[in-house]
Design an enzyme around this catalytic site. Sequence first.
Site, PDB file in Angstrom:
ATOM      1  N   SER A 101      32.708  35.338  54.971  1.00 14.29           N
ATOM      2  CA  SER A 101      31.977  34.261  55.622  1.00 14.29           C
ATOM      3  C   SER A 101      31.004  34.833  56.659  1.00 14.29           C
ATOM      4  O   SER A 101      30.272  35.770  56.356  1.00 14.29           O
ATOM      5  CB  SER A 101      32.964  33.269  56.238  1.00 14.29           C
ATOM      6  OG  SER A 101      32.332  32.035  56.521  1.00 14.29           O
ATOM      7  N   ASP A 213      32.149  29.836  50.316  1.00 18.40           N
ATOM      8  CA  ASP A 213      32.657  30.559  51.486  1.00 18.40           C
ATOM      9  C   ASP A 213      33.852  31.463  51.149  1.00 18.40           C
ATOM     10  O   ASP A 213      34.870  31.015  50.634  1.00 18.40           O
ATOM     11  CB  ASP A 213      33.071  29.496  52.506  1.00 18.40           C
ATOM     12  CG  ASP A 213      33.532  30.066  53.825  1.00 18.40           C
ATOM     13  OD1 ASP A 213      33.488  31.291  53.990  1.00 18.40           O
ATOM     14  OD2 ASP A 213      33.941  29.278  54.685  1.00 18.40           O
TER      15      ASP A 213
END
Length: 325
Positions: A101, A213
Amino acid sequence: MRGTLAGFHCLTVFELQFPVMLRKILIGLVAAGAIAACALSPSDYNGAGAPREAAIEPLRAERPLVALALGGGGARGFAHIGVIKALEAAGYVPDIVTGSSSGAVVAALYASGRPARELEAIALALERDELVDYTLFGNGWVKGEALQDFVNRMVDGRPIERLARPFAVIATEAKSGRMVVFNQGNTGVAVRASASVPRVFVPPVINGEEYLDGGLSSPVPVKVARAMGADVVIAVDVSWFAQSRVRNPEEMARYERNERYLRYGDELELADLVIVPRTVRTRMLDFDQKVVNIAAGEAAGREAVPQLREALTRAAASRAFDRGK
């Protein structure tokens, strides 16, 4: 022929009688529909240059190897730079870097060979508009191409396998939820995939698959760092969960069965030390507190140096014991 001519005649009369302004409006609507259709179909990155998974080849060395695993947390990720700054000031430069991320952004730049002072200078000069490109179409309101281009500029266009340090980016396959370890191919696209928070970023398509993500499948990629050959893994957790653990431990009882929280535990338990900077509360894409959060990372990194020293001593002793068998 007569039917064709008749049709042509009718069309000509229609065009002559149709108000010019209304025709322009219709043309504009058609053009807007075409643009929207293109925007709703993100580019498919494929071929030899696309990010890809390859078999992990553990790094080998005579001395204990150190890995830095950087987790997600939106704009709190600026704290990662402070941690790196503190580690380098104490004489420790990690051999392996993994990121998930927002942690993947800092990890990529660090893996490219940029020292902490350069990372800090880049961060302080960085404006949000350089990374956030808004869109009205698609499954998200940030395209992600600006982030992708920024990362590729910062790593001088090099693919993951040609960076200065062994590096891996974690992303999540949207359809299956499977964790994907990108360790070859386009660095910027891989980082964009890892940072594609659902409903915020338009998910990139790589070889026909949408990616989300990396924090959904590996919030702080400790296991991958270990698989890459690390003897000592430093995990840096800047998540909201981390802040709650530090500031209000009683509140965390509510999340004991939270699937994402459990993933954090699975990863962090395997780290030799976990650094949790005391970051300030920020929105996901809020750059206003970056100076404060870099300082928080530096303070937390300095506090962790004695633990790192002890972990390296244990790792060296373990290696010596294994050689003596």
